[in-house]
Design a protein around this motif. Structure first.
Motif: not given
Length: 141
Positions: A63-64, A109-115, A121-124, A130-133
């Motif tokens: 996604q860029g 830290v971005v998806n702390h409640y989703e495994t 797959s975590l990085a994706r 992040l939606q560009g942030a």
């Protein structure tokens, strides 16, 4: 004189709110469908994992955003933020802090409640969230 009754005012207000609610739900559904289509297209075009580097190294554009995952090193690094044995996950060159759960799943830290089943797959998922942030460094802000 034509006076509006309280019942008529409440009925008109309820009708207007219903229309607004349906319009919002429709817009949300359309946005969700378009995001799902974009995600499916990006997953199809993501290419094979580990496209460059040594065995276990992943370097891809999703996604860029550039995702780089290097295998775990022997000791703690980056000022002791990580325990030994965790891979280094970077998005656009900035470190994404990750952790492995006891059951083998991964969180960040971005998806702390989703495994997630693996660091890629975590990085994706972090890129989508992040939606560009840009990632912000932890601790020394």
């Amino acid at each position: 004189m034509n006076k509006i009754t309280r019942r008529q005012a409440l009925g008109t207000t309820a009708g207007a709110l219903t229309v607004l609610g349906l319009a919002g739900a429709t817009a949300y559904a359309a946005d969700t469908d378009s995001r799902a289509a974009i995600s499916a297209g990006n997953a199809a075009n993501a290419g094979p994992a580990g496209t460059a580097g040594t065995a276990g190294t992943i370097d891809e554009v999703y996604q860029g955003r550039r995702i780089q995952i290097t295998p775990a090193t022997g000791g703690a690094h980056h000022g002791g933020h990580h325990s030994a044995g965790l891979p280094a996950v970077r998005i656009d060159g900035r470190e994404l802090h990750v952790m492995q759960n006891a059951d083998g799943t991964w969180i960040s830290v971005v998806n702390h409640y989703e495994t997630f089943s693996d660091p890629l797959s975590l990085a994706r998922a972090a890129v989508r969230e992040l939606q560009g942030a840009a990632l912000v460094p932890m601790g020394g802000m």
